[in-house]
Design a protein around this motif. Structure first.
Motif, PDB file in Angstrom:
ATOM      1  N   VAL A 198      -3.002   9.285   6.320  1.00  0.00           N
ATOM      2  CA  VAL A 198      -1.986   8.454   5.682  1.00  0.00           C
ATOM      3  C   VAL A 198      -2.171   8.499   4.169  1.00  0.00           C
ATOM      4  CG1 VAL A 198      -0.997   6.130   5.511  1.00  0.00           C
ATOM      5  CG2 VAL A 198      -1.902   6.926   7.693  1.00  0.00           C
ATOM      6  N   ARG A 199      -1.065   8.617   3.485  1.00  0.00           N
ATOM      7  CA  ARG A 199      -1.095   8.637   2.026  1.00  0.00           C
ATOM      8  C   ARG A 199      -1.742   7.364   1.505  1.00  0.00           C
ATOM      9  NH1 ARG A 199       1.720  11.750  -1.298  1.00  0.00           N
ATOM     10  NH2 ARG A 199       1.901  11.124  -3.485  1.00  0.00           N
ATOM     11  N   GLU A 200      -2.589   7.527   0.514  1.00  0.00           N
ATOM     12  CA  GLU A 200      -3.365   6.407  -0.002  1.00  0.00           C
ATOM     13  C   GLU A 200      -2.473   5.263  -0.453  1.00  0.00           C
ATOM     14  OE1 GLU A 200      -6.665   6.965   0.413  1.00  0.00           O
ATOM     15  OE2 GLU A 200      -6.957   4.861  -0.090  1.00  0.00           O
ATOM     16  N   SER A 201      -1.356   5.576  -1.062  1.00  0.00           N
ATOM     17  CA  SER A 201      -0.509   4.527  -1.654  1.00  0.00           C
ATOM     18  C   SER A 201       0.208   3.683  -0.612  1.00  0.00           C
ATOM     19  CB  SER A 201       0.511   5.153  -2.603  1.00  0.00           C
ATOM     20  OG  SER A 201       1.383   6.024  -1.910  1.00  0.00           O
ATOM     21  N   VAL A 202       0.240   4.119   0.644  1.00  0.00           N
ATOM     22  CA  VAL A 202       0.910   3.343   1.677  1.00  0.00           C
ATOM     23  C   VAL A 202      -0.056   2.876   2.755  1.00  0.00           C
ATOM     24  CG1 VAL A 202       3.086   4.560   1.274  1.00  0.00           C
ATOM     25  CG2 VAL A 202       1.562   5.332   3.113  1.00  0.00           C
ATOM     26  N   LYS A 203      -1.317   3.175   2.597  1.00  0.00           N
ATOM     27  CA  LYS A 203      -2.314   2.726   3.580  1.00  0.00           C
ATOM     28  C   LYS A 203      -2.293   1.219   3.693  1.00  0.00           C
ATOM     29  CE  LYS A 203      -5.907   6.239   3.922  1.00  0.00           C
ATOM     30  NZ  LYS A 203      -7.275   6.639   3.557  1.00  0.00           N
ATOM     31  N   GLY A 204      -2.414   0.757   4.933  1.00  0.00           N
ATOM     32  CA  GLY A 204      -2.374  -0.679   5.162  1.00  0.00           C
ATOM     33  C   GLY A 204      -0.970  -1.203   5.378  1.00  0.00           C
ATOM     34  N   ARG A 205       0.051  -0.401   4.996  1.00  0.00           N
ATOM     35  CA  ARG A 205       1.448  -0.810   5.205  1.00  0.00           C
ATOM     36  C   ARG A 205       2.166   0.108   6.199  1.00  0.00           C
ATOM     37  NH1 ARG A 205       5.170  -0.605   1.388  1.00  0.00           N
ATOM     38  NH2 ARG A 205       4.221   1.101   0.203  1.00  0.00           N
ATOM     39  N   PHE A 206       1.846   1.380   6.181  1.00  0.00           N
ATOM     40  CA  PHE A 206       2.502   2.362   7.051  1.00  0.00           C
ATOM     41  C   PHE A 206       1.550   2.797   8.157  1.00  0.00           C
ATOM     42  CE2 PHE A 206       5.842   4.319   3.935  1.00  0.00           C
ATOM     43  CZ  PHE A 206       6.245   3.038   3.577  1.00  0.00           C
ATOM     44  N   THR A 207       2.090   2.935   9.356  1.00  0.00           N
ATOM     45  CA  THR A 207       1.304   3.396  10.501  1.00  0.00           C
ATOM     46  C   THR A 207       2.078   4.483  11.228  1.00  0.00           C
ATOM     47  OG1 THR A 207       0.340   1.186  10.782  1.00  0.00           O
ATOM     48  CG2 THR A 207       0.138   2.723  12.620  1.00  0.00           C
ATOM     49  N   ILE A 208       1.415   5.592  11.502  1.00  0.00           N
ATOM     50  CA  ILE A 208       2.032   6.677  12.244  1.00  0.00           C
ATOM     51  C   ILE A 208       1.500   6.649  13.671  1.00  0.00           C
ATOM     52  CG2 ILE A 208       0.287   8.357  11.517  1.00  0.00           C
ATOM     53  CD1 ILE A 208       2.535  10.481  11.495  1.00  0.00           C
ATOM     54  N   SER A 209       2.391   6.911  14.625  1.00  0.00           N
ATOM     55  CA  SER A 209       1.980   6.919  16.026  1.00  0.00           C
ATOM     56  C   SER A 209       2.899   7.858  16.801  1.00  0.00           C
ATOM     57  CB  SER A 209       2.012   5.512  16.617  1.00  0.00           C
ATOM     58  OG  SER A 209       3.328   5.002  16.602  1.00  0.00           O
ATOM     59  N   ASN A 263       5.695  -1.466   6.989  1.00  0.00           N
ATOM     60  CA  ASN A 263       5.689  -2.903   6.764  1.00  0.00           C
ATOM     61  C   ASN A 263       5.644  -3.213   5.269  1.00  0.00           C
ATOM     62  OD1 ASN A 263       5.570  -3.378   9.575  1.00  0.00           O
ATOM     63  ND2 ASN A 263       3.334  -3.245   9.540  1.00  0.00           N
ATOM     64  N   ASN A 264       6.046  -4.420   4.941  1.00  0.00           N
ATOM     65  CA  ASN A 264       5.985  -4.891   3.557  1.00  0.00           C
ATOM     66  C   ASN A 264       6.597  -3.863   2.590  1.00  0.00           C
ATOM     67  OD1 ASN A 264       5.386  -6.680   1.503  1.00  0.00           O
ATOM     68  ND2 ASN A 264       3.272  -5.945   1.267  1.00  0.00           N
ATOM     69  N   LEU A 265       7.783  -3.443   2.898  1.00  0.00           N
ATOM     70  CA  LEU A 265       8.445  -2.432   2.077  1.00  0.00           C
ATOM     71  C   LEU A 265       8.758  -2.967   0.691  1.00  0.00           C
ATOM     72  CD1 LEU A 265      10.750  -1.066   4.887  1.00  0.00           C
ATOM     73  CD2 LEU A 265       9.154   0.328   3.552  1.00  0.00           C
ATOM     74  N   ASN A 266       8.758  -2.066  -0.267  1.00  0.00           N
ATOM     75  CA  ASN A 266       9.127  -2.420  -1.639  1.00  0.00           C
ATOM     76  C   ASN A 266      10.069  -1.359  -2.198  1.00  0.00           C
ATOM     77  OD1 ASN A 266       7.544  -0.326  -3.164  1.00  0.00           O
ATOM     78  ND2 ASN A 266       5.839  -1.310  -2.083  1.00  0.00           N
ATOM     79  N   PRO A 267      10.708  -1.612  -3.323  1.00  0.00           N
ATOM     80  CA  PRO A 267      11.700  -0.660  -3.847  1.00  0.00           C
ATOM     81  C   PRO A 267      11.143   0.748  -4.080  1.00  0.00           C
ATOM     82  CG  PRO A 267      12.016  -2.784  -4.871  1.00  0.00           C
ATOM     83  CD  PRO A 267      10.766  -2.895  -4.047  1.00  0.00           C
TER      84      PRO A 267
END
Length: 124
Positions: free
Chosen positions: A59-70, A83-87
């Motif tokens: 997972v890309r470092e900048s989205v770790k903790g917010r994005f999950t691949i499965s 999760n917790n999306l931002n602009p």
């Protein structure tokens, strides 16, 4: 011939969640690797997350903790939970696949088959 179709994009507000789905049609060996990429207007395409046939993930470092691949190999579906999306997450999101032998990767050159993309727009 394999085709990929992404779905689940949309327009949301900051802090919201979306789940993108990548569905296959056609045959591809189950030993495959999947990548999710995104491209914002005026920016280069970047890798977001990747998963291999053994469920190893990257997972890309900048989205770790917010994005999950499965993935669900039983029905050939692959997912990107966001999760917790931002602009800054606003972009066209693409899934891509590479057949075995392969590994998790965030480099678009490592994937040979691509979907058409699904748009994600996040407003503040």
């Amino acid at each position: 011939q394999v085709h990929l179709a992404e779905s689940g994009g949309g327009s949301v507000r900051s802090g919201d969640s979306l789940t993108l789905t990548c569905a296959f049609s056609g045959y591809i060996y189950r030993g495959r690797c999947i990548g999710w990429f995104r491209q914002a207007p005026g920016k280069v395409r970047e890798g977001v997350a990747s998963i291999d046939y053994d469920d190893n993930t990257l997972v890309r470092e900048s989205v770790k903790g917010r994005f999950t691949i499965s993935q669900n190999m039983a029905d050939d579906r692959h997912y990107l939970q966001m999760n917790n999306l931002n602009p800054d997450d606003t972009a066209m999101y693409y899934c891509a696949v590479e057949a075995w032998p392969c590994g998790t990767s965030l480099h678009d050159g490592d994937f040979s088959i691509w979907g058409q993309g699904t748009q994600v727009t996040v407003s503040s």
